[in-house]
Design a protein around this motif. Structure first.
Motif, mmCIF file in Angstrom:
data_model
loop_
_atom_site.group_PDB
_atom_site.id
_atom_site.type_symbol
_atom_site.label_atom_id
_atom_site.label_comp_id
_atom_site.label_asym_id
_atom_site.label_seq_id
_atom_site.Cartn_x
_atom_site.Cartn_y
_atom_site.Cartn_z
ATOM 1 N N THR A 78 -13.248 13.393 -4.620
ATOM 2 C CA THR A 78 -13.770 14.618 -4.574
ATOM 3 C C THR A 78 -12.817 15.844 -3.957
ATOM 4 N N GLY A 79 -12.573 16.663 -4.883
ATOM 5 C CA GLY A 79 -11.681 17.651 -4.414
ATOM 6 C C GLY A 79 -12.078 18.465 -2.966
ATOM 7 N N SER A 80 -13.332 18.817 -3.041
ATOM 8 C CA SER A 80 -13.966 19.812 -2.454
ATOM 9 C C SER A 80 -14.045 19.201 -0.930
ATOM 10 N N SER A 81 -14.344 17.885 -0.736
ATOM 11 C CA SER A 81 -14.584 17.253 0.429
ATOM 12 C C SER A 81 -13.480 16.302 0.939
ATOM 13 N N LYS A 82 -12.420 16.209 -0.002
ATOM 14 C CA LYS A 82 -11.106 15.450 0.070
ATOM 15 C C LYS A 82 -11.793 13.946 0.241
ATOM 16 N N ASN A 83 -12.833 13.507 -0.218
ATOM 17 C CA ASN A 83 -13.275 12.060 0.064
ATOM 18 C C ASN A 83 -12.935 11.214 -1.101
ATOM 19 N N VAL A 84 -12.354 9.876 -0.638
ATOM 20 C CA VAL A 84 -12.081 9.000 -1.478
ATOM 21 C C VAL A 84 -13.221 7.762 -1.691
ATOM 22 N N GLU A 85 -13.356 7.210 -2.703
ATOM 23 C CA GLU A 85 -14.115 6.230 -2.972
ATOM 24 C C GLU A 85 -13.406 5.015 -3.378
ATOM 25 N N VAL A 86 -13.242 3.897 -2.907
ATOM 26 C CA VAL A 86 -12.476 2.663 -3.181
ATOM 27 C C VAL A 86 -12.996 1.559 -3.372
ATOM 28 N N LEU A 87 -12.427 0.625 -3.985
ATOM 29 C CA LEU A 87 -12.764 -0.969 -3.621
ATOM 30 C C LEU A 87 -12.993 -1.282 -2.161
ATOM 31 N N PHE B 29 -1.657 -7.550 -8.446
ATOM 32 C CA PHE B 29 -1.824 -6.160 -7.576
ATOM 33 C C PHE B 29 -3.058 -5.323 -7.918
ATOM 34 N N PRO B 30 -3.779 -5.051 -7.294
ATOM 35 C CA PRO B 30 -3.481 -4.759 -5.790
ATOM 36 C C PRO B 30 -4.376 -5.622 -4.692
ATOM 37 N N ALA B 31 -4.489 -6.970 -5.089
ATOM 38 C CA ALA B 31 -5.375 -7.806 -4.166
ATOM 39 C C ALA B 31 -4.414 -7.940 -2.833
ATOM 40 N N ASP B 32 -5.139 -8.324 -1.958
ATOM 41 C CA ASP B 32 -4.596 -8.371 -0.552
ATOM 42 C C ASP B 32 -3.180 -9.125 -0.673
ATOM 43 N N ALA B 33 -3.150 -10.276 -1.348
ATOM 44 C CA ALA B 33 -1.855 -11.263 -1.461
ATOM 45 C C ALA B 33 -1.132 -10.567 -2.695
ATOM 46 N N VAL B 34 -0.306 -9.514 -2.577
ATOM 47 C CA VAL B 34 0.145 -8.881 -3.561
ATOM 48 C C VAL B 34 1.317 -9.346 -3.881
ATOM 49 N N LYS B 35 1.416 -9.590 -5.299
ATOM 50 C CA LYS B 35 2.416 -10.491 -5.835
ATOM 51 C C LYS B 35 3.215 -9.621 -6.625
ATOM 52 N N LEU C 249 -4.329 2.954 -2.982
ATOM 53 C CA LEU C 249 -4.482 3.324 -1.584
ATOM 54 C C LEU C 249 -4.041 2.304 -0.543
ATOM 55 N N ALA C 250 -2.928 2.365 0.329
ATOM 56 C CA ALA C 250 -2.456 1.138 1.081
ATOM 57 C C ALA C 250 -2.512 1.914 2.450
ATOM 58 N N PHE C 251 -3.007 1.248 3.469
ATOM 59 C CA PHE C 251 -3.057 1.547 4.728
ATOM 60 C C PHE C 251 -1.776 0.928 5.427
ATOM 61 N N ILE C 252 -1.063 2.141 6.337
ATOM 62 C CA ILE C 252 0.125 1.785 6.802
ATOM 63 C C ILE C 252 0.037 1.916 8.475
ATOM 64 N N ASP C 253 -0.984 2.145 8.917
ATOM 65 C CA ASP C 253 -1.456 1.784 10.184
ATOM 66 C C ASP C 253 -2.826 1.563 10.212
ATOM 67 N N GLY C 254 -3.330 1.159 11.768
ATOM 68 C CA GLY C 254 -4.600 0.991 11.982
ATOM 69 C C GLY C 254 -5.139 -0.352 11.606
ATOM 70 N N VAL C 255 -6.304 -0.797 11.621
ATOM 71 C CA VAL C 255 -7.032 -1.927 11.501
ATOM 72 C C VAL C 255 -6.846 -2.528 10.254
ATOM 73 N N LEU C 256 -6.669 -1.464 8.992
ATOM 74 C CA LEU C 256 -6.391 -2.067 7.737
ATOM 75 C C LEU C 256 -4.989 -2.306 7.278
ATOM 76 N N LYS C 257 -4.078 -1.932 8.227
ATOM 77 C CA LYS C 257 -2.532 -1.994 8.034
ATOM 78 C C LYS C 257 -2.244 -3.103 7.153
ATOM 79 N N GLY C 258 -1.673 -2.727 5.817
ATOM 80 C CA GLY C 258 -1.275 -3.866 4.789
ATOM 81 C C GLY C 258 -2.272 -3.937 3.747
ATOM 82 N N GLN C 259 -3.230 -3.631 3.820
ATOM 83 C CA GLN C 259 -4.358 -3.784 2.804
ATOM 84 C C GLN C 259 -4.293 -2.644 1.712
ATOM 85 N N TYR C 260 -4.630 -2.968 0.323
ATOM 86 C CA TYR C 260 -4.524 -2.107 -0.603
ATOM 87 C C TYR C 260 -5.714 -2.015 -1.414
ATOM 88 N N ARG C 261 -6.118 -1.141 -1.934
ATOM 89 C CA ARG C 261 -7.374 -0.855 -2.737
ATOM 90 C C ARG C 261 -7.265 0.149 -3.767
#
Length: 210
Positions: free
Chosen positions: A183-192, A108-114, A165-177
């Protein structure tokens, strides 16, 4: 039900939590840490005082666990007032680790979550961690695989760092990173890096919060 926090094995981590007055209704907002108030148990081993005291953050509290304290599959932190009479209700924090052969979730949290012998879907994981999740959506027409603005409301920088962060719909549904920066001011997330950029409006859940 006690919340379960997901954190990386052997990496220092901060746990956010709330304490309650003895009535079990109102938040306890002025608790002061004393020696012995926070004890840690790693993989059902001997209990010991945590290396750090909890910190009053206003409405809630935070506790920094050292890299050494995070070297376990399962970690339990007991937050117990030592005064008599008590001024807050006892609290239990449960931590499960990932990313190491000795962690609770090795891959965890690779694509093949175990998890154990099964590989749950995003929906399964959301169900497992209901009550410790934050839901949001992409709010960025120029999102990239590693960086995008969101509709989250949290204003504090780094608040979601090291969460999943795990997507629950859209093109990345099921992927985790793993979230590497928030960044709180812009609500921006940076992820793997995801395999592709999410779409504007795609929904996600952040796992491992109180």
């Amino acid at each position: 039900m006690n919340p379960v926090y997901l954190r990386e094995y052997g990496v220092a981590a901060t746990i956010d939590f709330a304490l309650y007055e003895l009535d079990g209704v109102d938040l306890k907002v002025d608790a002061a840490h004393a020696a012995g108030d926070t004890k840690i148990m790693k993989d059902e081993g001997a209990e010991a005082n945590t290396a750090n005291a909890f910190v009053d953050e206003g409405q809630g509290y935070s506790l920094a666990l050292s890299a050494t304290e995070m070297e376990a599959a399962r970690i339990v932190v007991y937050v117990v007032d030592q005064t008599d009479p008590k001024v807050w209700l006892d609290k239990v924090l449960l931590v499960e680790t990932y990313g190491h052969a000795s962690a609770q979730h090795e891959e965890f949290p690779a694509d093949a979550v175990k998890v154990g012998s099964s590989k749950p879907t995003a929906d399964n994981l959301v169900s497992m961690y209901t009550g410790v999740c934050t839901f949001g959506a992409v709010n960025d027409g120029s999102a990239t695989t590693t960086d995008f603005d969101t509709d989250l409301t949290e204003a504090s920088d780094d608040h979601y760092n090291n969460e999943i962060l795990a997507f629950i719909d859209g093109v990345l549904k099921g992927q985790y990173r793993k979230i590497t920066n928030y960044t709180g001011s812009s609500k921006n997330v940076e992820v793997l890096a995801f395999t592709e950029a999410p779409g504007n409006g795609d929904k996600f859940v952040i796992l491992g919060l109180q």
